[in-house]
Design an enzyme around this catalytic site. Sequence first.
Site, PDB file in Angstrom:
ATOM      1  N   SER A 142       0.860  -1.188   0.000  1.00 49.68           N
ATOM      2  CA  SER A 142       0.000   0.000   0.000  1.00 49.68           C
ATOM      3  C   SER A 142       0.892   1.233   0.000  1.00 49.68           C
ATOM      4  CB  SER A 142      -0.879   0.014   1.256  1.00 49.68           C
ATOM      5  OG  SER A 142      -1.582   1.232   1.356  1.00 49.68           O
ATOM      6  N   LYS A 187      -2.221   4.097   6.771  1.00 48.41           N
ATOM      7  CA  LYS A 187      -1.974   2.673   7.044  1.00 48.41           C
ATOM      8  C   LYS A 187      -0.517   2.447   7.403  1.00 48.41           C
ATOM      9  CE  LYS A 187      -5.551   0.651   4.087  1.00 48.41           C
ATOM     10  NZ  LYS A 187      -5.831  -0.210   2.942  1.00 48.41           N
ATOM     11  N   LYS A 197      -0.563   6.538   3.497  1.00 51.12           N
ATOM     12  CA  LYS A 197       0.264   7.037   4.605  1.00 51.12           C
ATOM     13  C   LYS A 197      -0.336   6.720   5.971  1.00 51.12           C
ATOM     14  CE  LYS A 197       2.623  10.641   2.025  1.00 51.12           C
ATOM     15  NZ  LYS A 197       2.525  12.005   1.555  1.00 51.12           N
ATOM     16  N   LYS A 204      -7.355   4.563  19.010  1.00 48.48           N
ATOM     17  CA  LYS A 204      -7.808   3.967  17.756  1.00 48.48           C
ATOM     18  C   LYS A 204      -7.051   2.668  17.468  1.00 48.48           C
ATOM     19  CE  LYS A 204      -8.409   4.805  12.978  1.00 48.48           C
ATOM     20  NZ  LYS A 204      -7.832   5.410  11.829  1.00 48.48           N
ATOM     21  N   HIS A 249      -8.531   8.576   8.825  1.00 44.85           N
ATOM     22  CA  HIS A 249      -8.645   8.599   7.371  1.00 44.85           C
ATOM     23  C   HIS A 249      -9.867   7.789   6.959  1.00 44.85           C
ATOM     24  CE1 HIS A 249      -6.782   4.525   7.261  1.00 44.85           C
ATOM     25  NE2 HIS A 249      -6.072   4.987   8.266  1.00 44.85           N
ATOM     26  N   TYR A 291     -13.377   6.514   6.325  1.00 42.36           N
ATOM     27  CA  TYR A 291     -14.716   6.772   6.869  1.00 42.36           C
ATOM     28  C   TYR A 291     -14.694   7.129   8.359  1.00 42.36           C
ATOM     29  CZ  TYR A 291     -16.415   4.685   2.511  1.00 42.36           C
ATOM     30  OH  TYR A 291     -16.684   4.419   1.193  1.00 42.36           O
ATOM     31  N   ASP A 292     -13.503   7.290   8.932  1.00 38.29           N
ATOM     32  CA  ASP A 292     -13.392   7.569  10.372  1.00 38.29           C
ATOM     33  C   ASP A 292     -14.288   8.716  10.858  1.00 38.29           C
ATOM     34  OD1 ASP A 292     -11.590   5.517  10.493  1.00 38.29           O
ATOM     35  OD2 ASP A 292      -9.833   6.749  10.912  1.00 38.29           O
ATOM     36  N   ASP A 328      -6.707  -5.649   3.290  1.00 37.01           N
ATOM     37  CA  ASP A 328      -7.873  -5.206   2.546  1.00 37.01           C
ATOM     38  C   ASP A 328      -8.937  -4.966   3.594  1.00 37.01           C
ATOM     39  OD1 ASP A 328      -8.675  -4.493  -0.109  1.00 37.01           O
ATOM     40  OD2 ASP A 328     -10.247  -5.974   0.078  1.00 37.01           O
TER      41      ASP A 328
END
Length: 198
Positions: free
Chosen positions: A8, A13, A11, A174, A151, A153-154, A69
């Site tokens: 990926s 993640k 950033k 989180k 980032h 849908y947070d 994923d």
Amino acid sequence: MKQIVLASGNKGKLKEFAEMFNTFNIEVLPQNQFDVPEVAETGTTFVENAIIKARHAAEITGLPAIADDSGLEVDALDGAPGIYSARYSGATAEGNYNKLLGAIEATPAPRTARFQCVLVYMRHAKDPTPIICQAAWEGEIGFEPKGNNGHGYDPVFIPCGYQQTAAELSSDEKNHLSHRGKALKLLLEAFKQQGILG
């Protein structure tokens, strides 16, 4: 220091993975550092797409690879956006959650939903037994976006037992609660069991 490529360039993640693995003397490098192009996610499940991404990154870099994923399942939308979460609106993260809010505008609370995360670790591109870990984060969809620490849908996802959105939580909170944080813990356990951690 052991190196693992993250399939990926995201950033957010990368930051989460790097923080988790740093303690174990494992350096997580983004695939774009090796000019790995994006691969078509042609799977119909989170597991299939994660395997496709991990195999692709391992093949090109020659390093072990981790792919994630993940996505959001909204019950009122029969599990959508699901595997299409990142490209739901074809635009930005803001476009995605605004489209979602529009799609469930008439749905009363609680608008139950969950984040799903599947992590796949491949020792090499031909690994016949990749490590696969899956975890979920239950919650509901709020009525308006709030917060800016996150980032995807947070800003519209309110975790079970909380009044704040995921984007209003600290990074530590989180990482502890999230689908990805939980899946990462399962992956670390698997690493320990299989002797991958030094």
